[in-house]
Design a protein around this motif. Structure first.
Motif, PDB file in Angstrom:
ATOM      1  N   UNK A 184      -6.419  14.114  -2.196  1.00 54.30           N
ATOM      2  CA  UNK A 184      -6.111  12.846  -2.843  1.00 54.30           C
ATOM      3  C   UNK A 184      -4.609  12.575  -2.826  1.00 54.30           C
ATOM      4  N   UNK A 185      -3.810  13.589  -3.136  1.00 55.82           N
ATOM      5  CA  UNK A 185      -2.360  13.407  -3.170  1.00 55.82           C
ATOM      6  C   UNK A 185      -1.832  12.972  -1.803  1.00 55.82           C
ATOM      7  N   UNK A 186      -2.366  13.566  -0.746  1.00 55.26           N
ATOM      8  CA  UNK A 186      -1.920  13.215   0.597  1.00 55.26           C
ATOM      9  C   UNK A 186      -2.208  11.753   0.909  1.00 55.26           C
ATOM     10  N   UNK A 187      -3.403  11.299   0.565  1.00 51.39           N
ATOM     11  CA  UNK A 187      -3.766   9.901   0.827  1.00 51.39           C
ATOM     12  C   UNK A 187      -2.984   8.959  -0.089  1.00 51.39           C
ATOM     13  N   UNK A 188      -2.817   9.346  -1.347  1.00 54.22           N
ATOM     14  CA  UNK A 188      -2.034   8.522  -2.266  1.00 54.22           C
ATOM     15  C   UNK A 188      -0.620   8.303  -1.728  1.00 54.22           C
ATOM     16  N   UNK A 189      -0.007   9.347  -1.215  1.00 58.32           N
ATOM     17  CA  UNK A 189       1.343   9.202  -0.657  1.00 58.32           C
ATOM     18  C   UNK A 189       1.344   8.244   0.518  1.00 58.32           C
ATOM     19  N   UNK A 190       0.318   8.319   1.358  1.00 57.42           N
ATOM     20  CA  UNK A 190       0.217   7.410   2.495  1.00 57.42           C
ATOM     21  C   UNK A 190       0.110   5.954   2.029  1.00 57.42           C
ATOM     22  N   UNK A 191      -0.613   5.744   0.930  1.00 60.72           N
ATOM     23  CA  UNK A 191      -0.828   4.387   0.410  1.00 60.72           C
ATOM     24  C   UNK A 191       0.267   3.946  -0.550  1.00 60.72           C
ATOM     25  N   UNK A 192       1.208   4.845  -0.858  1.00 65.06           N
ATOM     26  CA  UNK A 192       2.269   4.501  -1.793  1.00 65.06           C
ATOM     27  C   UNK A 192       1.811   4.470  -3.238  1.00 65.06           C
ATOM     28  N   UNK A 193       0.761   5.218  -3.552  1.00 67.38           N
ATOM     29  CA  UNK A 193       0.228   5.267  -4.911  1.00 67.38           C
ATOM     30  C   UNK A 193       0.743   6.509  -5.631  1.00 67.38           C
ATOM     31  N   UNK A 194       0.720   6.456  -6.957  1.00 72.29           N
ATOM     32  CA  UNK A 194       1.204   7.570  -7.760  1.00 72.29           C
ATOM     33  C   UNK A 194       0.039   8.226  -8.492  1.00 72.29           C
ATOM     34  N   UNK A 195       0.014   9.545  -8.459  1.00 71.39           N
ATOM     35  CA  UNK A 195      -0.990  10.315  -9.194  1.00 71.39           C
ATOM     36  C   UNK A 195      -0.393  10.747 -10.526  1.00 71.39           C
ATOM     37  N   UNK A 196      -0.888  10.171 -11.627  1.00 65.18           N
ATOM     38  CA  UNK A 196      -0.344  10.506 -12.944  1.00 65.18           C
ATOM     39  C   UNK A 196      -1.164  11.626 -13.580  1.00 65.18           C
ATOM     40  N   UNK A 197      -0.892  11.891 -14.847  1.00 66.58           N
ATOM     41  CA  UNK A 197      -1.564  12.997 -15.537  1.00 66.58           C
ATOM     42  C   UNK A 197      -3.063  12.776 -15.615  1.00 66.58           C
ATOM     43  N   UNK A 198      -3.469  11.520 -15.808  1.00 66.84           N
ATOM     44  CA  UNK A 198      -4.902  11.232 -15.899  1.00 66.84           C
ATOM     45  C   UNK A 198      -5.601  11.547 -14.583  1.00 66.84           C
TER      46      UNK A 198
END
Length: 513
Positions: free
Chosen positions: A238-252
Protein backbone atom coordinates in the motif's frame (compact mmCIF):
# COMPACT_ATOMS: atom_id res chain seq x y z
CA UNK A 1 12.25 -24.04 12.98
CA UNK A 2 11.95 -20.77 11.08
CA UNK A 3 9.96 -20.40 7.86
CA UNK A 4 13.08 -20.62 5.65
CA UNK A 5 14.04 -23.95 7.20
CA UNK A 6 10.45 -25.15 6.86
CA UNK A 7 10.47 -24.24 3.16
CA UNK A 8 13.65 -26.25 2.61
CA UNK A 9 12.23 -29.22 4.49
CA UNK A 10 9.04 -29.16 2.41
CA UNK A 11 11.14 -28.92 -0.77
CA UNK A 12 13.21 -31.91 0.32
CA UNK A 13 10.08 -33.85 1.24
CA UNK A 14 8.50 -33.16 -2.14
CA UNK A 15 11.64 -34.25 -3.99
CA UNK A 16 11.80 -37.44 -1.92
CA UNK A 17 8.12 -38.24 -2.54
CA UNK A 18 8.49 -37.69 -6.32
CA UNK A 19 11.74 -39.68 -6.67
CA UNK A 20 11.29 -42.85 -8.76
CA UNK A 21 13.23 -46.02 -9.40
CA UNK A 22 14.31 -47.13 -12.92
CA UNK A 23 10.94 -48.83 -13.40
CA UNK A 24 9.03 -45.63 -12.75
CA UNK A 25 7.80 -46.55 -9.26
CA UNK A 26 7.96 -44.03 -6.43
CA UNK A 27 10.86 -44.80 -4.09
CA UNK A 28 8.58 -43.99 -1.17
CA UNK A 29 5.25 -45.75 -1.82
CA UNK A 30 2.29 -43.32 -1.83
CA UNK A 31 0.84 -45.06 1.23
CA UNK A 32 3.99 -44.03 3.15
CA UNK A 33 4.03 -40.46 1.84
CA UNK A 34 2.81 -38.66 4.91
CA UNK A 35 0.99 -35.32 4.55
CA UNK A 36 2.98 -32.36 5.82
CA UNK A 37 1.31 -30.55 8.72
CA UNK A 38 2.72 -27.05 9.10
CA UNK A 39 1.85 -25.54 12.47
CA UNK A 40 2.68 -21.96 13.38
CA UNK A 41 1.32 -18.51 14.20
CA UNK A 42 -0.77 -16.67 11.60
CA UNK A 43 0.87 -14.39 9.10
CA UNK A 44 4.41 -15.84 9.17
CA UNK A 45 4.38 -16.90 5.51
CA UNK A 46 3.06 -20.47 5.44
CA UNK A 47 1.07 -19.88 2.25
CA UNK A 48 3.87 -17.95 0.53
CA UNK A 49 6.40 -20.74 0.94
CA UNK A 50 4.01 -23.19 -0.71
CA UNK A 51 3.84 -20.90 -3.75
CA UNK A 52 7.63 -20.60 -3.76
CA UNK A 53 8.18 -24.35 -3.47
CA UNK A 54 5.77 -25.02 -6.35
CA UNK A 55 7.41 -22.39 -8.58
CA UNK A 56 10.97 -23.48 -7.79
CA UNK A 57 10.32 -27.21 -8.26
CA UNK A 58 8.06 -26.80 -11.30
CA UNK A 59 5.02 -28.61 -9.88
CA UNK A 60 1.40 -27.53 -9.65
CA UNK A 61 -0.23 -25.92 -6.64
CA UNK A 62 -3.88 -26.05 -5.60
CA UNK A 63 -4.56 -24.03 -2.45
CA UNK A 64 -7.70 -23.91 -0.33
CA UNK A 65 -8.62 -22.25 2.92
CA UNK A 66 -10.60 -25.15 4.25
CA UNK A 67 -12.75 -23.11 6.66
CA UNK A 68 -14.57 -21.73 3.60
CA UNK A 69 -15.92 -25.17 2.76
CA UNK A 70 -18.91 -27.21 3.81
CA UNK A 71 -19.00 -30.96 4.06
CA UNK A 72 -20.63 -31.14 0.62
CA UNK A 73 -18.08 -29.00 -1.22
CA UNK A 74 -15.13 -30.83 0.35
CA UNK A 75 -16.49 -34.37 0.18
CA UNK A 76 -18.91 -34.26 -2.75
CA UNK A 77 -22.63 -34.94 -3.02
CA UNK A 78 -24.17 -38.40 -2.43
CA UNK A 79 -26.06 -40.26 -5.15
CA UNK A 80 -27.65 -43.71 -5.38
CA UNK A 81 -25.88 -46.33 -7.44
CA UNK A 82 -27.15 -49.84 -8.31
CA UNK A 83 -24.77 -52.74 -7.65
CA UNK A 84 -25.24 -56.50 -8.01
CA UNK A 85 -23.92 -58.80 -5.27
CA UNK A 86 -24.58 -62.56 -5.34
CA UNK A 87 -27.26 -62.12 -7.94
CA UNK A 88 -29.10 -59.48 -5.87
CA UNK A 89 -29.35 -55.80 -6.88
CA UNK A 90 -28.60 -53.34 -4.10
CA UNK A 91 -28.85 -49.57 -3.86
CA UNK A 92 -25.68 -48.07 -2.44
CA UNK A 93 -24.46 -44.56 -1.75
CA UNK A 94 -21.67 -43.12 -3.90
CA UNK A 95 -20.23 -39.59 -3.89
CA UNK A 96 -19.53 -37.18 -6.70
CA UNK A 97 -15.98 -35.90 -6.92
CA UNK A 98 -15.42 -33.11 -4.41
CA UNK A 99 -14.68 -29.56 -5.51
CA UNK A 100 -11.19 -29.79 -4.02
CA UNK A 101 -10.17 -32.97 -5.85
CA UNK A 102 -11.81 -31.70 -9.04
CA UNK A 103 -9.57 -28.62 -8.82
CA UNK A 104 -6.53 -30.89 -8.78
CA UNK A 105 -7.68 -32.67 -11.94
CA UNK A 106 -8.58 -29.34 -13.57
CA UNK A 107 -5.06 -28.07 -12.98
CA UNK A 108 -3.58 -31.26 -14.41
CA UNK A 109 -5.71 -30.86 -17.53
CA UNK A 110 -4.91 -27.17 -18.02
CA UNK A 111 -1.18 -27.33 -17.38
CA UNK A 112 -0.14 -30.87 -18.23
CA UNK A 113 1.49 -31.12 -14.78
CA UNK A 114 0.82 -34.49 -13.21
CA UNK A 115 2.48 -33.80 -9.86
CA UNK A 116 2.01 -31.03 -7.35
CA UNK A 117 0.99 -29.78 -3.92
CA UNK A 118 -2.52 -29.68 -2.51
CA UNK A 119 -2.38 -27.05 0.22
CA UNK A 120 -5.16 -26.87 2.81
CA UNK A 121 -4.91 -23.84 5.09
CA UNK A 122 -6.49 -23.52 8.54
CA UNK A 123 -6.87 -27.29 8.67
CA UNK A 124 -7.60 -27.37 12.41
CA UNK A 125 -10.41 -24.78 12.20
CA UNK A 126 -12.88 -26.79 10.13
CA UNK A 127 -16.53 -27.05 11.07
CA UNK A 128 -17.77 -29.84 13.29
CA UNK A 129 -19.45 -31.63 10.38
CA UNK A 130 -16.37 -31.44 8.17
CA UNK A 131 -13.77 -32.39 10.80
CA UNK A 132 -14.18 -36.22 10.44
CA UNK A 133 -13.82 -35.94 6.66
CA UNK A 134 -10.62 -33.90 6.97
CA UNK A 135 -9.13 -36.41 9.39
CA UNK A 136 -10.00 -39.17 6.94
CA UNK A 137 -8.32 -37.21 4.15
CA UNK A 138 -5.11 -36.73 6.13
CA UNK A 139 -5.08 -40.41 7.09
CA UNK A 140 -6.22 -42.03 3.83
CA UNK A 141 -5.90 -39.27 1.15
CA UNK A 142 -9.53 -39.77 0.16
CA UNK A 143 -12.66 -37.61 0.17
CA UNK A 144 -15.66 -39.91 0.24
CA UNK A 145 -14.73 -42.64 -2.23
CA UNK A 146 -12.48 -40.38 -4.34
CA UNK A 147 -8.70 -40.54 -3.95
CA UNK A 148 -6.08 -37.85 -4.49
CA UNK A 149 -3.94 -38.72 -7.56
CA UNK A 150 -0.49 -40.15 -6.95
CA UNK A 151 2.33 -37.62 -7.19
CA UNK A 152 0.51 -35.00 -5.13
CA UNK A 153 1.82 -33.91 -1.75
CA UNK A 154 -0.79 -32.99 0.82
CA UNK A 155 0.38 -29.97 2.78
CA UNK A 156 -1.83 -28.60 5.52
CA UNK A 157 -1.34 -25.60 7.77
CA UNK A 158 -2.87 -24.67 11.09
CA UNK A 159 -2.53 -22.22 13.96
CA UNK A 160 -1.77 -23.21 17.55
CA UNK A 161 -4.72 -22.79 19.97
CA UNK A 162 -3.21 -19.70 21.61
CA UNK A 163 -3.82 -17.81 18.35
CA UNK A 164 -7.26 -19.13 17.50
CA UNK A 165 -10.00 -20.17 19.91
CA UNK A 166 -11.82 -22.27 17.32
CA UNK A 167 -9.00 -24.73 16.64
CA UNK A 168 -9.49 -28.45 17.09
CA UNK A 169 -6.89 -30.80 18.50
CA UNK A 170 -5.73 -33.66 16.31
CA UNK A 171 -5.94 -37.12 17.82
CA UNK A 172 -2.92 -39.39 18.12
CA UNK A 173 -4.10 -41.58 15.24
CA UNK A 174 -4.01 -38.57 12.87
CA UNK A 175 -0.76 -37.11 14.21
CA UNK A 176 0.90 -40.51 13.76
CA UNK A 177 0.10 -40.31 10.04
CA UNK A 178 1.42 -36.83 9.27
CA UNK A 179 4.83 -35.17 9.08
CA UNK A 180 4.52 -32.28 11.52
CA UNK A 181 6.67 -29.15 11.15
CA UNK A 182 6.40 -26.43 13.78
CA UNK A 183 7.45 -22.95 12.64
CA UNK A 184 7.96 -19.67 14.44
CA UNK A 185 8.51 -16.08 13.42
CA UNK A 186 12.08 -14.97 12.68
CA UNK A 187 12.84 -11.40 11.63
CA UNK A 188 16.29 -12.18 10.20
CA UNK A 189 14.76 -14.74 7.83
CA UNK A 190 11.91 -12.43 6.91
CA UNK A 191 14.37 -9.64 6.16
CA UNK A 192 16.07 -11.85 3.55
CA UNK A 193 12.66 -12.32 1.95
CA UNK A 194 11.93 -8.59 2.24
CA UNK A 195 15.12 -7.68 0.39
CA UNK A 196 14.31 -10.03 -2.47
CA UNK A 197 10.68 -8.96 -2.56
CA UNK A 198 11.39 -5.24 -2.53
CA UNK A 199 9.51 -4.49 0.69
CA UNK A 200 9.19 -0.75 1.30
CA UNK A 201 12.35 0.74 2.78
CA UNK A 202 10.48 2.39 5.66
CA UNK A 203 9.16 -0.97 6.83
CA UNK A 204 12.56 -2.68 6.66
CA UNK A 205 14.51 0.13 8.34
CA UNK A 206 11.87 0.55 11.06
CA UNK A 207 11.92 -3.14 11.91
CA UNK A 208 15.71 -3.08 11.92
CA UNK A 209 15.39 -0.60 14.76
CA UNK A 210 12.34 -2.21 16.38
CA UNK A 211 12.84 -5.95 15.85
CA UNK A 212 10.50 -6.74 18.74
CA UNK A 213 7.70 -5.06 16.76
CA UNK A 214 8.01 -7.46 13.84
CA UNK A 215 5.62 -10.06 15.22
CA UNK A 216 3.48 -9.67 18.30
CA UNK A 217 0.11 -11.05 19.36
CA UNK A 218 -1.35 -9.70 22.59
CA UNK A 219 -4.61 -10.35 24.39
CA UNK A 220 -6.03 -7.14 25.89
CA UNK A 221 -9.29 -5.92 27.36
CA UNK A 222 -10.20 -4.73 23.85
CA UNK A 223 -9.50 -8.16 22.37
CA UNK A 224 -6.60 -9.66 20.44
CA UNK A 225 -4.18 -7.10 19.02
CA UNK A 226 -1.39 -8.08 16.66
CA UNK A 227 1.37 -7.18 14.23
CA UNK A 228 2.35 -9.91 11.77
CA UNK A 229 4.68 -10.45 8.82
CA UNK A 230 1.66 -10.56 6.54
CA UNK A 231 0.49 -7.21 7.87
CA UNK A 232 3.87 -5.57 7.26
CA UNK A 233 4.08 -6.93 3.71
CA UNK A 234 0.57 -5.83 2.79
CA UNK A 235 1.21 -2.41 4.32
CA UNK A 236 4.39 -2.19 2.24
CA UNK A 237 2.40 -2.77 -0.95
CA UNK A 238 0.00 0.00 0.00
CA UNK A 239 2.77 2.45 0.90
CA UNK A 240 4.46 1.90 -2.45
CA UNK A 241 1.27 2.61 -4.38
CA UNK A 242 0.36 5.56 -2.15
CA UNK A 243 3.73 7.15 -2.93
CA UNK A 244 3.13 6.65 -6.64
CA UNK A 245 -0.27 8.36 -6.33
CA UNK A 246 1.02 11.11 -4.05
CA UNK A 247 -1.15 9.96 -1.15
CA UNK A 248 -0.22 9.96 2.52
CA UNK A 249 -0.61 6.99 4.87
CA UNK A 250 -1.55 8.33 8.31
CA UNK A 251 -1.90 6.54 11.64
CA UNK A 252 -5.40 5.33 10.81
CA UNK A 253 -4.21 3.72 7.58
CA UNK A 254 -1.26 2.04 9.31
CA UNK A 255 -3.61 0.77 12.02
CA UNK A 256 -5.72 -0.99 9.40
CA UNK A 257 -2.79 -3.33 8.75
CA UNK A 258 -0.80 -3.30 12.00
CA UNK A 259 -3.58 -4.00 14.45
CA UNK A 260 -1.64 -3.37 17.61
CA UNK A 261 -2.21 0.34 18.36
CA UNK A 262 1.06 1.24 20.06
CA UNK A 263 3.11 -0.32 17.24
CA UNK A 264 0.89 1.28 14.61
CA UNK A 265 1.35 4.70 16.25
CA UNK A 266 5.09 4.22 16.56
CA UNK A 267 5.48 3.21 12.92
CA UNK A 268 3.25 6.07 11.74
CA UNK A 269 5.53 8.48 13.61
CA UNK A 270 8.56 6.82 12.06
CA UNK A 271 6.99 6.99 8.60
CA UNK A 272 6.67 10.75 8.97
CA UNK A 273 10.30 10.94 10.02
CA UNK A 274 11.29 8.71 7.11
CA UNK A 275 9.70 11.14 4.68
CA UNK A 276 11.27 14.05 6.51
CA UNK A 277 14.73 12.48 6.35
CA UNK A 278 14.38 12.03 2.59
CA UNK A 279 13.85 15.78 2.27
CA UNK A 280 16.20 17.24 4.87
CA UNK A 281 19.09 14.97 3.89
CA UNK A 282 18.38 15.40 0.16
CA UNK A 283 18.75 11.73 -0.71
CA UNK A 284 18.44 12.49 -4.43
CA UNK A 285 21.39 14.89 -4.19
CA UNK A 286 23.47 12.27 -2.36
CA UNK A 287 22.89 9.70 -5.08
CA UNK A 288 23.78 12.17 -7.82
CA UNK A 289 26.91 13.28 -5.96
CA UNK A 290 25.76 16.86 -5.33
CA UNK A 291 25.25 16.91 -1.56
CA UNK A 292 26.12 19.96 0.53
CA UNK A 293 28.56 20.07 3.47
CA UNK A 294 25.73 20.84 5.90
CA UNK A 295 24.14 17.49 5.06
CA UNK A 296 27.32 15.72 6.14
CA UNK A 297 27.51 17.66 9.40
CA UNK A 298 23.85 17.07 10.27
CA UNK A 299 23.97 13.34 9.70
CA UNK A 300 27.26 12.99 11.55
CA UNK A 301 25.69 14.58 14.61
CA UNK A 302 22.35 12.72 14.32
CA UNK A 303 21.16 10.01 16.76
CA UNK A 304 21.88 6.42 15.82
CA UNK A 305 18.34 5.58 14.72
CA UNK A 306 18.38 8.60 12.41
CA UNK A 307 21.64 7.44 10.86
CA UNK A 308 20.14 3.98 10.33
CA UNK A 309 17.06 5.52 8.72
CA UNK A 310 19.08 7.58 6.27
CA UNK A 311 21.19 4.55 5.36
CA UNK A 312 17.93 2.67 4.95
CA UNK A 313 16.74 5.33 2.50
CA UNK A 314 19.96 5.03 0.53
CA UNK A 315 19.85 1.24 0.54
CA UNK A 316 16.22 1.24 -0.57
CA UNK A 317 16.97 3.49 -3.54
CA UNK A 318 20.10 1.54 -4.45
CA UNK A 319 18.20 -1.76 -4.24
CA UNK A 320 15.46 -0.40 -6.49
CA UNK A 321 17.99 0.75 -9.11
CA UNK A 322 19.84 -2.57 -8.91
CA UNK A 323 16.55 -4.49 -9.21
CA UNK A 324 15.56 -2.60 -12.35
CA UNK A 325 19.00 -3.18 -13.87
CA UNK A 326 18.85 -6.87 -13.03
CA UNK A 327 15.41 -7.20 -14.58
CA UNK A 328 16.61 -5.45 -17.76
CA UNK A 329 19.60 -7.79 -17.82
CA UNK A 330 17.32 -10.84 -17.58
CA UNK A 331 15.03 -9.35 -20.22
CA UNK A 332 17.95 -8.96 -22.63
CA UNK A 333 19.00 -12.57 -22.01
CA UNK A 334 15.49 -13.83 -22.71
CA UNK A 335 15.13 -11.68 -25.82
CA UNK A 336 18.50 -12.86 -27.08
CA UNK A 337 17.34 -16.48 -26.77
CA UNK A 338 14.10 -15.63 -28.60
CA UNK A 339 15.91 -13.80 -31.40
CA UNK A 340 18.36 -16.67 -31.82
CA UNK A 341 15.33 -18.85 -32.56
CA UNK A 342 13.98 -16.08 -34.80
CA UNK A 343 17.22 -16.10 -36.83
CA UNK A 344 17.19 -19.90 -37.17
CA UNK A 345 13.57 -19.89 -38.42
CA UNK A 346 14.31 -17.13 -40.92
CA UNK A 347 17.23 -19.18 -42.25
CA UNK A 348 14.75 -22.05 -42.71
CA UNK A 349 12.58 -19.83 -44.90
CA UNK A 350 9.89 -18.90 -42.37
CA UNK A 351 7.96 -15.63 -42.59
CA UNK A 352 9.41 -13.08 -40.10
CA UNK A 353 6.06 -11.82 -38.84
CA UNK A 354 4.70 -15.35 -38.44
CA UNK A 355 7.81 -16.38 -36.47
CA UNK A 356 7.43 -13.46 -34.06
CA UNK A 357 3.75 -14.23 -33.67
CA UNK A 358 4.61 -17.85 -32.80
CA UNK A 359 7.30 -16.80 -30.32
CA UNK A 360 4.88 -14.40 -28.64
CA UNK A 361 2.12 -17.01 -28.51
CA UNK A 362 4.43 -19.58 -26.93
CA UNK A 363 5.37 -17.15 -24.17
CA UNK A 364 1.77 -16.15 -23.55
CA UNK A 365 0.84 -19.80 -23.20
CA UNK A 366 3.75 -20.43 -20.82
CA UNK A 367 2.69 -17.45 -18.69
CA UNK A 368 -0.88 -18.73 -18.63
CA UNK A 369 0.24 -22.23 -17.64
CA UNK A 370 2.33 -20.84 -14.79
CA UNK A 371 -0.67 -18.90 -13.52
CA UNK A 372 -2.93 -21.95 -13.77
CA UNK A 373 -0.32 -24.03 -11.94
CA UNK A 374 -0.31 -21.62 -9.00
CA UNK A 375 3.23 -20.48 -9.76
CA UNK A 376 2.31 -16.83 -9.34
CA UNK A 377 5.66 -15.15 -8.69
CA UNK A 378 5.09 -11.45 -9.41
CA UNK A 379 8.64 -10.69 -10.55
CA UNK A 380 8.71 -13.61 -12.98
CA UNK A 381 5.31 -12.67 -14.34
CA UNK A 382 6.44 -9.07 -14.88
CA UNK A 383 9.57 -10.20 -16.71
CA UNK A 384 7.57 -12.59 -18.90
CA UNK A 385 5.01 -9.91 -19.74
CA UNK A 386 7.76 -7.43 -20.68
CA UNK A 387 9.26 -9.98 -23.07
CA UNK A 388 5.86 -10.63 -24.62
CA UNK A 389 5.18 -6.92 -25.07
CA UNK A 390 8.54 -6.30 -26.76
CA UNK A 391 8.22 -9.24 -29.16
CA UNK A 392 4.72 -8.07 -30.06
CA UNK A 393 6.10 -4.57 -30.64
CA UNK A 394 8.75 -6.01 -32.98
CA UNK A 395 6.04 -7.80 -34.95
CA UNK A 396 3.97 -4.61 -35.30
CA UNK A 397 7.02 -2.68 -36.48
CA UNK A 398 7.78 -5.31 -39.11
CA UNK A 399 4.22 -5.04 -40.37
CA UNK A 400 4.61 -1.26 -40.69
CA UNK A 401 8.06 -1.32 -42.31
CA UNK A 402 7.44 -4.43 -44.43
CA UNK A 403 11.11 -5.25 -45.18
CA UNK A 404 11.76 -6.75 -48.60
CA UNK A 405 13.50 -9.91 -47.40
CA UNK A 406 14.41 -11.89 -44.26
CA UNK A 407 17.88 -10.34 -44.10
CA UNK A 408 16.43 -6.84 -43.79
CA UNK A 409 13.90 -8.13 -41.24
CA UNK A 410 16.70 -9.62 -39.16
CA UNK A 411 18.70 -6.39 -39.36
CA UNK A 412 15.70 -4.36 -38.22
CA UNK A 413 14.99 -6.63 -35.26
CA UNK A 414 18.67 -6.69 -34.33
CA UNK A 415 18.66 -2.89 -34.25
CA UNK A 416 15.61 -2.76 -31.99
CA UNK A 417 17.13 -5.34 -29.69
CA UNK A 418 20.26 -3.20 -29.53
CA UNK A 419 18.14 -0.47 -27.93
CA UNK A 420 17.28 -2.83 -25.08
CA UNK A 421 20.95 -3.73 -24.66
CA UNK A 422 21.87 -0.05 -24.50
CA UNK A 423 19.10 0.52 -21.96
CA UNK A 424 20.66 -2.21 -19.82
CA UNK A 425 24.07 -0.56 -20.07
CA UNK A 426 22.62 2.87 -19.25
CA UNK A 427 20.76 1.56 -16.20
CA UNK A 428 23.90 -0.21 -15.00
CA UNK A 429 25.98 2.97 -15.35
CA UNK A 430 23.43 5.00 -13.41
CA UNK A 431 23.02 2.37 -10.68
CA UNK A 432 26.80 2.00 -10.30
CA UNK A 433 27.25 5.79 -10.17
CA UNK A 434 24.61 6.05 -7.43
CA UNK A 435 26.41 3.34 -5.47
CA UNK A 436 29.75 5.14 -5.83
CA UNK A 437 28.18 8.43 -4.71
CA UNK A 438 26.57 6.76 -1.68
CA UNK A 439 29.93 5.36 -0.61
CA UNK A 440 31.63 8.71 -1.12
CA UNK A 441 29.01 10.49 0.98
CA UNK A 442 29.14 7.94 3.80
CA UNK A 443 32.94 7.96 3.82
CA UNK A 444 32.93 11.74 4.11
CA UNK A 445 30.33 11.57 6.87
CA UNK A 446 31.56 8.64 8.96
CA UNK A 447 35.13 8.04 7.82
CA UNK A 448 35.97 4.38 8.41
CA UNK A 449 33.37 4.06 11.16
CA UNK A 450 31.05 1.21 11.98
CA UNK A 451 28.29 2.74 9.85
CA UNK A 452 30.27 1.86 6.71
CA UNK A 453 30.63 -1.71 7.92
CA UNK A 454 26.89 -1.99 8.41
CA UNK A 455 26.27 -0.42 4.98
CA UNK A 456 28.57 -2.95 3.28
CA UNK A 457 26.93 -5.79 5.16
CA UNK A 458 23.49 -4.75 3.94
CA UNK A 459 24.72 -4.42 0.35
CA UNK A 460 26.19 -7.91 0.57
CA UNK A 461 22.97 -9.39 1.93
CA UNK A 462 20.76 -7.69 -0.68
CA UNK A 463 20.28 -10.06 -3.64
CA UNK A 464 19.98 -7.24 -6.18
CA UNK A 465 22.75 -4.99 -4.85
CA UNK A 466 25.14 -7.92 -4.48
CA UNK A 467 24.32 -8.95 -8.07
CA UNK A 468 25.02 -5.42 -9.31
CA UNK A 469 28.38 -5.31 -7.54
CA UNK A 470 29.38 -8.78 -8.71
CA UNK A 471 28.38 -8.01 -12.31
CA UNK A 472 29.61 -4.45 -12.73
CA UNK A 473 32.04 -3.98 -9.83
CA UNK A 474 32.45 -1.27 -7.19
CA UNK A 475 35.91 -0.32 -5.94
CA UNK A 476 34.65 1.28 -2.72
CA UNK A 477 32.66 -1.83 -1.83
CA UNK A 478 35.63 -4.17 -2.26
CA UNK A 479 37.84 -1.79 -0.31
CA UNK A 480 35.50 -1.78 2.69
CA UNK A 481 34.56 -5.41 2.32
CA UNK A 482 38.05 -6.49 3.39
CA UNK A 483 36.89 -5.81 6.93
CA UNK A 484 34.16 -8.43 6.51
CA UNK A 485 36.25 -11.34 5.27
CA UNK A 486 35.71 -13.29 8.46
CA UNK A 487 32.24 -14.05 9.84
CA UNK A 488 33.50 -13.60 13.38
CA UNK A 489 34.56 -10.03 12.64
CA UNK A 490 31.21 -9.31 11.03
CA UNK A 491 29.23 -10.64 13.97
CA UNK A 492 31.39 -8.77 16.48
CA UNK A 493 30.98 -5.46 14.67
CA UNK A 494 27.25 -5.89 14.24
CA UNK A 495 26.86 -6.75 17.91
CA UNK A 496 28.75 -3.59 18.84
CA UNK A 497 26.60 -1.50 16.52
CA UNK A 498 23.29 -2.75 17.84
CA UNK A 499 24.46 -2.70 21.45
CA UNK A 500 25.25 1.00 21.01
CA UNK A 501 21.85 1.53 19.42
CA UNK A 502 20.05 -0.30 22.22
CA UNK A 503 21.84 1.74 24.87
CA UNK A 504 20.89 4.95 23.12
CA UNK A 505 17.26 3.99 22.57
CA UNK A 506 16.38 1.99 25.66
CA UNK A 507 12.75 2.63 26.55
CA UNK A 508 12.62 5.44 23.98
CA UNK A 509 9.91 5.61 21.28
CA UNK A 510 10.81 6.75 17.79
CA UNK A 511 11.47 10.50 17.76
CA UNK A 512 8.52 12.57 16.75
CA UNK A 513 8.63 15.53 14.41
Amino acid sequence: MNIKQAKQEITNTLKAYLAKDPLGNYLIPPVRQRPVLLMGPPGVGKTQIMEQVAAETGVGLVAYTITHHTRQSAVGLPFIEKRTYGGQIYSITEYTMSEILASVYDLMEKTGLKEGILFLDEINCVSETLAPMMLQFLQCKTFGNQRLPEGWLIAAAGNPPEYNRSVRDFDVVTLDRVKRIDVQEDFAVWKEYARAKGIHGAVVSYLDIRKDHFYRVETTAEGIQFATARGWEDLSELLTVYETLGLKADREVVGQYIQLPRIARDFANYLELYGKYRKIYHVDDILTGTWKPITVRELRAAPFDEKLSVMGLLLSRLSEAARETRRQDSLCENLHAALTKFKEDLAAGEDPQAVLETLTGERREALKRAGNAGQGDKQRQTLAQLEINILEDYRRRLIQENPADSGLAMAAVRGWFGQEVEKRASQAREAKAELDHAFAFLEETFGQGQELVLFVTELTAGPDTSWLIETFGCDAYFRHNRELLFDGTRRRIQEEIFAAKAAEQEEQPCRKI
